[in-house]
Design a protein around this motif. Structure first.
Motif, PDB file in Angstrom:
ATOM      1  N   UNK A 124      34.319  39.962  32.590  1.00 18.37           N
ATOM      2  CA  UNK A 124      35.504  40.823  32.573  1.00 18.37           C
ATOM      3  C   UNK A 124      35.487  41.788  33.763  1.00 18.37           C
ATOM      4  N   UNK A 125      34.276  42.208  34.168  1.00 17.22           N
ATOM      5  CA  UNK A 125      34.165  43.124  35.314  1.00 17.22           C
ATOM      6  C   UNK A 125      34.403  42.376  36.624  1.00 17.22           C
ATOM      7  N   UNK A 126      33.767  41.221  36.780  1.00 16.34           N
ATOM      8  CA  UNK A 126      33.931  40.468  38.028  1.00 16.34           C
ATOM      9  C   UNK A 126      35.359  39.982  38.204  1.00 16.34           C
ATOM     10  N   UNK A 127      36.036  39.653  37.101  1.00 19.98           N
ATOM     11  CA  UNK A 127      37.432  39.214  37.208  1.00 19.98           C
ATOM     12  C   UNK A 127      38.336  40.370  37.613  1.00 19.98           C
ATOM     13  N   UNK A 128      38.041  41.584  37.121  1.00 22.01           N
ATOM     14  CA  UNK A 128      38.819  42.767  37.516  1.00 22.01           C
ATOM     15  C   UNK A 128      38.554  43.111  38.980  1.00 22.01           C
ATOM     16  N   UNK A 129      37.292  42.984  39.409  1.00 21.92           N
ATOM     17  CA  UNK A 129      36.912  43.293  40.780  1.00 21.92           C
ATOM     18  C   UNK A 129      37.617  42.370  41.777  1.00 21.92           C
ATOM     19  N   UNK A 130      37.952  41.161  41.357  1.00 22.46           N
ATOM     20  CA  UNK A 130      38.590  40.187  42.247  1.00 22.46           C
ATOM     21  C   UNK A 130      39.945  40.669  42.761  1.00 22.46           C
ATOM     22  N   UNK A 131      40.587  41.595  42.051  1.00 27.68           N
ATOM     23  CA  UNK A 131      41.903  42.099  42.450  1.00 27.68           C
ATOM     24  C   UNK A 131      41.810  43.315  43.382  1.00 27.68           C
ATOM     25  N   UNK A 132      40.609  43.710  43.778  1.00 29.53           N
ATOM     26  CA  UNK A 132      40.423  44.951  44.534  1.00 29.53           C
ATOM     27  C   UNK A 132      40.148  44.711  46.009  1.00 29.53           C
ATOM     28  N   UNK A 133      40.541  43.556  46.524  1.00 29.45           N
ATOM     29  CA  UNK A 133      40.227  43.185  47.906  1.00 29.45           C
ATOM     30  C   UNK A 133      40.711  44.167  48.953  1.00 29.45           C
ATOM     31  N   UNK A 134      41.780  44.890  48.676  1.00 28.02           N
ATOM     32  CA  UNK A 134      42.353  45.808  49.676  1.00 28.02           C
ATOM     33  C   UNK A 134      41.444  46.988  49.986  1.00 28.02           C
ATOM     34  N   UNK A 135      40.464  47.279  49.125  1.00 23.92           N
ATOM     35  CA  UNK A 135      39.571  48.423  49.380  1.00 23.92           C
ATOM     36  C   UNK A 135      38.126  47.993  49.629  1.00 23.92           C
ATOM     37  N   UNK A 136      37.861  46.693  49.665  1.00 25.94           N
ATOM     38  CA  UNK A 136      36.489  46.215  49.846  1.00 25.94           C
ATOM     39  C   UNK A 136      35.800  46.877  51.046  1.00 25.94           C
ATOM     40  N   UNK A 137      36.478  46.922  52.188  1.00 23.93           N
ATOM     41  CA  UNK A 137      35.853  47.371  53.431  1.00 23.93           C
ATOM     42  C   UNK A 137      36.117  48.832  53.762  1.00 23.93           C
ATOM     43  N   UNK A 138      36.738  49.566  52.848  1.00 22.49           N
ATOM     44  CA  UNK A 138      36.927  50.998  53.057  1.00 22.49           C
ATOM     45  C   UNK A 138      35.617  51.744  52.819  1.00 22.49           C
TER      46      UNK A 138
END
Length: 412
Positions: A137-151
């Motif tokens: 459930x955590x990894x699936x939610x994290x998959x939608x956060x690509x826009x802040x990965x490299x911030x």
């Protein structure tokens, strides 16, 4: 040969008379051991860090600890304060904190990205979870956060986190998807916990995830989804029976409709928990009332359960229900919630069932039918794993299991 120093746990030659890092006397060497003076401060190895005593000030914790994080071009050590605690009451406490840091060093760099933060936090947090599904459930939610990965983590603000929740996308099975209401809720929880960790280690100065709440629209959407379960119609149940040998996994839906198991619980029923003599199977998750509960096997589905039992024995699986249509490896036979949902959706389309149906609807159907045919209220709660609050029933009433068998057979 290298051995560990029992004091600082760094590597030392087995021939050494004392540890070169902390001065602890070792057992090797020809000379006799000389006990270390009890008040002598342990020496720090080069590049290990610094412990400084702040004098001429009345401080409760005068010993400051700094960690070496790099070197200048001239070879001079670059040090930063140890986090989350930098000051200690005694030299020995400061020394122990420094040794503990070197056992599992963490990044003190202000340029840590959100992706690096997630990796460090999740490595620790996943150790506290009890199931793989919780990690998923955590990894699936994290998959939608690509826009802040490299911030940089310290640059993230509430608007960035809200942007992930409102406009985030993930590629799932080649399809671009936006987060559902439930996923948005899990993303908010993920942000809360991850930036709490970052705040504790002073990676960020403030947890902006805690400065806003989930919007009312998301709450309403999630509540609507929760209320959306509906039982199958008589026509739909007939379609399922008619297509048992034509459409795969229709039998699993029928087993659920006549037993009330949750989708996850169905996939976790072990063969050893299926009694084909007394016709009962055991299992359950989620609550104290739901775990390890026994449910009679309704006469209408005994043939379906027996067929699944024989199939599981044939392929060497320890579980009653297995997924054998796409994988050949035994470890891939696990009938997970995601696999059930995918096959459930295919059955809906193939049999033209109500498109609003979801995986939990078999459980809803069981409860609805049980009430329709007058099954005892407490029998329903025992079988579906709901908590019984009535003191007399819960504590002072002892039911025979045959009573449950009689009650479940009321369902037609």
């Amino acid at each position: 040969m290298l051995v560990k120093c029992p004091e600082c746990e760094l590597q030392v030659s087995d021939k050494a008379l004392s540890c070169p890092h902390c001065g602890y006397p070792m057992s090797g060497g020809a000379r006799s051991k000389r006990p270390r003076k009890p008040n002598k401060r342990r020496r720090l190895p080069n590049g290990f860090g610094q412990i400084s005593e702040i004098k001429n000030r009345r401080l409760r914790k005068p010993f400051q600890v700094m960690v070496t994080v790099g070197k200048t071009p001239t070879g001079k050590c670059i040090c930063k304060l140890l986090k989350p605690q930098s000051y200690f009451s005694t030299y020995n406490e400061a020394y122990e904190a420094l040794v503990e840091y070197h056992k599992n060093p963490y990044d003190l760099d202000d340029s840590m990205t959100v992706k690096e933060l997630y990796e460090k936090w999740s490595e620790e947090y996943f150790k506290t979870l009890k199931s793989v599904s919780s990690e998923r459930t955590i990894t699936s939610a994290w998959a939608y956060c690509g826009s802040i990965y490299n911030m940089r983590a310290r640059d993230v603000r509430a608007r960035h986190l809200k942007g992930c929740m409102e406009e985030g996308t993930a590629i799932i099975k080649g399809e671009t998807r936006h987060p559902s209401a439930g996923t948005k809720s899990r993303m908010k929880s993920l942000f809360n916990l991850m930036f709490d960790y970052a705040l504790e280690y002073e990676i960020v100065e403030k947890n902006y995830a805690r400065t806003f709440n989930i919007s009312q629209d998301v709450i309403d959407e999630k509540e609507q989804a929760r209320r959306g379960h509906l039982p199958f119609s008589d026509e739909e149940i007939n379609k399922l029976w008619e297509n048992i040998n034509k459409v795969q996994y229709t039998d699993v839906i029928l087993i659920q409709c006549y037993s009330g198991w949750r989708p996850q619980e169905l996939g976790l029923i072990r063969l050893e928990d299926v009694d084909l003599e007394d016709w009962v199977f055991s299992g359950g998750l989620k609550t104290d009332a739901g775990r390890n509960r026994k449910v009679p096997i309704h006469t209408k589905i005994r043939g379906l359960v027996l067929k699944r039992y024989d199939e599981a024995q044939k392929i060497g699986s320890e579980y009653l229900i297995n997924c054998t249509d796409t994988h050949t490896h035994r470890s891939s036979h696990m009938f997970t919630y995601d696999k059930y949902r995918a096959r459930f959706d295919k059955i809906k389309k193939a049999l033209e069932l109500n498109p609003e149906h979801r995986c939990h609807d078999g459980r809803m159907h069981f409860i609805t039918q049980a009430k329709k045919y007058g099954v005892d209220e407490y029998a329903i709660k025992y079988m579906v794993g709901h908590a019984i609050t009535d003191l007399t029933e819960r504590v002072y009433t002892k039911r025979e299991f045959d009573w449950l068998k009689d009650e479940i057979e009321k369902i037609k």
